[in-house]
Motif scaffolding. Structure first.
Motif, PDB file in Angstrom:
ATOM      1  N   TRP A   1     -27.792 -10.148   6.699  1.00 13.77           N
ATOM      2  CA  TRP A   1     -28.695 -11.211   7.131  1.00 13.77           C
ATOM      3  C   TRP A   1     -28.178 -11.916   8.378  1.00 13.77           C
ATOM      4  N   GLY A   2     -26.879 -11.988   8.530  1.00 15.48           N
ATOM      5  CA  GLY A   2     -26.288 -12.654   9.693  1.00 15.48           C
ATOM      6  C   GLY A   2     -26.204 -14.158   9.486  1.00 15.48           C
ATOM      7  N   THR A   3     -26.724 -14.921  10.432  1.00 18.27           N
ATOM      8  CA  THR A   3     -26.688 -16.387  10.362  1.00 18.27           C
ATOM      9  C   THR A   3     -27.922 -16.909   9.620  1.00 18.27           C
ATOM     10  N   ALA A   4     -28.033 -18.227   9.546  1.00 22.67           N
ATOM     11  CA  ALA A   4     -29.194 -18.834   8.887  1.00 22.67           C
ATOM     12  C   ALA A   4     -30.406 -18.931   9.805  1.00 22.67           C
ATOM     13  N   ASP A   5     -30.269 -18.562  11.064  1.00 26.25           N
ATOM     14  CA  ASP A   5     -31.360 -18.684  12.022  1.00 26.25           C
ATOM     15  C   ASP A   5     -32.475 -17.661  11.747  1.00 26.25           C
ATOM     16  N   ARG A   6     -33.689 -18.043  12.092  1.00 26.37           N
ATOM     17  CA  ARG A   6     -34.867 -17.166  12.072  1.00 26.37           C
ATOM     18  C   ARG A   6     -35.089 -16.517  10.698  1.00 26.37           C
ATOM     19  N   GLY A   7     -34.978 -17.316   9.681  1.00 24.43           N
ATOM     20  CA  GLY A   7     -35.123 -16.800   8.320  1.00 24.43           C
ATOM     21  C   GLY A   7     -36.470 -16.154   8.053  1.00 24.43           C
ATOM     22  N   GLU A   8     -37.547 -16.760   8.524  1.00 25.43           N
ATOM     23  CA  GLU A   8     -38.881 -16.197   8.291  1.00 25.43           C
ATOM     24  C   GLU A   8     -39.023 -14.835   8.969  1.00 25.43           C
ATOM     25  N   ASP A   9     -38.517 -14.717  10.201  1.00 29.01           N
ATOM     26  CA  ASP A   9     -38.606 -13.445  10.925  1.00 29.01           C
ATOM     27  C   ASP A   9     -37.791 -12.371  10.222  1.00 29.01           C
ATOM     28  N   LYS A  10     -36.610 -12.740   9.737  1.00 29.62           N
ATOM     29  CA  LYS A  10     -35.759 -11.774   9.032  1.00 29.62           C
ATOM     30  C   LYS A  10     -36.410 -11.321   7.733  1.00 29.62           C
ATOM     31  N   ALA A  11     -37.026 -12.265   7.036  1.00 30.21           N
ATOM     32  CA  ALA A  11     -37.704 -11.910   5.785  1.00 30.21           C
ATOM     33  C   ALA A  11     -38.852 -10.928   6.046  1.00 30.21           C
ATOM     34  N   ALA A  12     -39.647 -11.194   7.086  1.00 29.73           N
ATOM     35  CA  ALA A  12     -40.769 -10.308   7.419  1.00 29.73           C
ATOM     36  C   ALA A  12     -40.265  -8.919   7.797  1.00 29.73           C
ATOM     37  N   ALA A  13     -39.181  -8.874   8.575  1.00 25.31           N
ATOM     38  CA  ALA A  13     -38.622  -7.586   8.980  1.00 25.31           C
ATOM     39  C   ALA A  13     -38.107  -6.817   7.770  1.00 25.31           C
ATOM     40  N   LEU A  14     -37.429  -7.516   6.855  1.00 26.04           N
ATOM     41  CA  LEU A  14     -36.892  -6.856   5.662  1.00 26.04           C
ATOM     42  C   LEU A  14     -38.009  -6.280   4.804  1.00 26.04           C
ATOM     43  N   LEU A  15     -39.058  -7.055   4.554  1.00 23.55           N
ATOM     44  CA  LEU A  15     -40.155  -6.578   3.711  1.00 23.55           C
ATOM     45  C   LEU A  15     -40.862  -5.385   4.341  1.00 23.55           C
ATOM     46  N   ALA A  16     -40.975  -5.411   5.674  1.00 23.04           N
ATOM     47  CA  ALA A  16     -41.599  -4.271   6.367  1.00 23.04           C
ATOM     48  C   ALA A  16     -40.744  -3.020   6.222  1.00 23.04           C
ATOM     49  N   LEU A  17     -39.432  -3.149   6.349  1.00 22.48           N
ATOM     50  CA  LEU A  17     -38.535  -2.001   6.187  1.00 22.48           C
ATOM     51  C   LEU A  17     -38.617  -1.433   4.769  1.00 22.48           C
ATOM     52  N   ILE A  18     -38.628  -2.323   3.785  1.00 23.77           N
ATOM     53  CA  ILE A  18     -38.667  -1.869   2.393  1.00 23.77           C
ATOM     54  C   ILE A  18     -39.945  -1.078   2.122  1.00 23.77           C
ATOM     55  N   GLU A  19     -41.056  -1.562   2.645  1.00 18.45           N
ATOM     56  CA  GLU A  19     -42.336  -0.887   2.409  1.00 18.45           C
ATOM     57  C   GLU A  19     -42.385   0.475   3.074  1.00 18.45           C
ATOM     58  N   ASP A  20     -41.648   0.686   4.167  1.00 19.43           N
ATOM     59  CA  ASP A  20     -41.698   1.939   4.914  1.00 19.43           C
ATOM     60  C   ASP A  20     -40.812   3.029   4.319  1.00 19.43           C
ATOM     61  N   GLN A  21     -39.938   2.671   3.358  1.00 16.94           N
ATOM     62  CA  GLN A  21     -38.968   3.644   2.861  1.00 16.94           C
ATOM     63  C   GLN A  21     -39.526   4.428   1.682  1.00 16.94           C
ATOM     64  N   GLU A  22     -39.368   5.756   1.767  1.00 19.35           N
ATOM     65  CA  GLU A  22     -39.733   6.612   0.643  1.00 19.35           C
ATOM     66  C   GLU A  22     -38.551   6.764  -0.312  1.00 19.35           C
ATOM     67  N   GLU A  23     -37.340   6.746   0.237  1.00 24.76           N
ATOM     68  CA  GLU A  23     -36.134   6.813  -0.577  1.00 24.76           C
ATOM     69  C   GLU A  23     -35.312   5.540  -0.357  1.00 24.76           C
ATOM     70  N   GLN A  24     -34.607   5.185  -1.391  1.00 32.62           N
ATOM     71  CA  GLN A  24     -33.828   3.941  -1.311  1.00 32.62           C
ATOM     72  C   GLN A  24     -32.602   4.150  -0.422  1.00 32.62           C
ATOM     73  N   PRO A  25     -32.462   3.347   0.629  1.00 28.68           N
ATOM     74  CA  PRO A  25     -31.284   3.457   1.491  1.00 28.68           C
ATOM     75  C   PRO A  25     -30.111   2.684   0.880  1.00 28.68           C
TER      76      PRO A  25
END
Length: 245
Positions: free
Chosen positions: A206-230
Motif C-alpha cells: 500500500w505504501g503511505t497513507a496518501d491517496r487511499g481512495e485511488d489505491k483502493a480503486a486500483a486494487l479492486l480493479a486488479l482483483i477483478e481482472d485476475q483469473e488466477e490468484q497472484p
C-alpha cells in the motif's frame, strides 16, 4: 469693605473645611477598600476556607480513578487558587491510557480532573500479549487479549515507531468498505511501507497513507481482472498498479 472681606474669608474657610472633610473621607474609603481587598486576597490565597477538600475524577472507570488520583498528587488543604493545574494535568497525562486532561476549580473546595481516555483504533500483537493503539500511534492498555471490536495492526512496538503506527492506523481506519471487508490485517514496517494482508493471504503493498481512495480503486480493479490468484499486488503508485505473480 471690611464687612465684605470678612464674609468672603468665612466662605473661603468653609470651603476649605469641606475640601478637607472630603479628602479625609476619600482617604478612609481608600483604606477601607484596601482592607477589604487584602482580606479577600488572604481569604482566597491563604485561608483554609477556600482550600481543596475534594478531588473528583471523571471520564474513567471506577478502578482507574484511584490511580489517576494518586498520580495527580493534588495537595488537600491547599487553597484552590494556589493549586498548579498545569502540573496536575501533566502528571495525569503521563498515564499511558490518558489522552487529554482538563482541570476545573469548583468553589469553595472541589478540584475536578476530567480525563479524556485514549480510544483503541487497533490491536497490536506483542509476543503473546496485545497492545491497544490510538490514532496518534501511542500504545496503551497491554493485556492478554486484543481490545474488542478493533482490527489487527501488525507494527513495531518501539517508542521510535510511533509515527509508523500512526500511519498504519490512518490507513486501516480509512479503508473503503469494499476493501476493508476483504482485509485480514494491516502490517506496517515504516511510515512509507504499509501492507494489507487479505483474507486469502495475498499481500498488497500500500505504501503511505496518501491517496487511499485511488489505491483502493486500483486494487479492486486488479482483483477483478485476475483469473488466477497472484502472490500479491502493489498499489503504492495507484496510477501504475502492479500484479505480483
Amino acid at each position: 469693605m471690611s464687612g465684605t472681606r470678612s464674609v468672603s474669608a468665612e466662605r473661603f474657610a468653609a470651603r476649605l473645611r469641606q475640601r478637607r472633610k472630603r479628602r479625609v473621607g476619600l482617604a478612609l474609603l481608600a483604606l477601607f477598600g484596601a482592607a477589604v481587598v487584602g482580606a479577600g486576597g488572604w481569604l482566597v490565597g491563604w485561608s483554609s476556607v477556600l482550600a481543596v477538600q475534594d478531588v473528583r475524577i471523571t471520564g474513567v472507570e471506577d478502578e482507574k480513578s484511584d490511580e489517576v488520583s494518586a498520580v495527580a498528587e493534588v495537595p488537600i488543604g491547599v487553597p484552590l487558587i494556589r493549586v498548579d493545574s498545569g502540573e496536575v494535568a501533566d502528571r495525569v497525562r503521563g498515564l499511558p491510557e490518558v489522552g487529554d486532561v482538563r482541570i476545573k476549580r469548583s468553589w469553595p473546595s472541589t478540584l475536578t480532573i476530567a480525563v479524556e481516555p485514549r480510544i483503541a483504533e487497533a490491536a497490536v500483537p506483542d509476543g503473546s500479549r496485545w497492545w491497544s493503539v490510538d490514532e496518534s500511534g501511542t500504545l496503551f492498555d497491554r493485556s492478554d487479549q486484543p481490545a474488542d471490536g478493533v482490527p489487527v495492526l501488525i507494527a513495531p512496538t518501539e517508542d521510535s515507531a510511533v509515527l509508523a503506527r500512526a500511519i498504519g492506523v490512518e490507513v486501516l481506519t480509512g479503508l473503503p468498505a469494499r476493501v476493508e471487508e476483504i482485509v485480514a490485517s494491516v502490517e506496517v514496517e515504516s511510515a512509507a511501507d504499509v501492507r494489507l494482508i487479505l483474507d486469502d493471504d495475498v499481500t498488497v503493498r500500500w505504501g503511505t497513507a496518501d491517496r487511499g481512495e485511488d489505491k483502493a480503486a486500483a486494487l479492486l480493479a486488479l482483483i477483478e481482472d485476475q483469473e488466477e490468484q497472484p502472490s500479491g499486488y502493489d498499489v503504492s503508485a495507484p496510477d501504475r498498479p502492479v500484479v505480483v505473480p
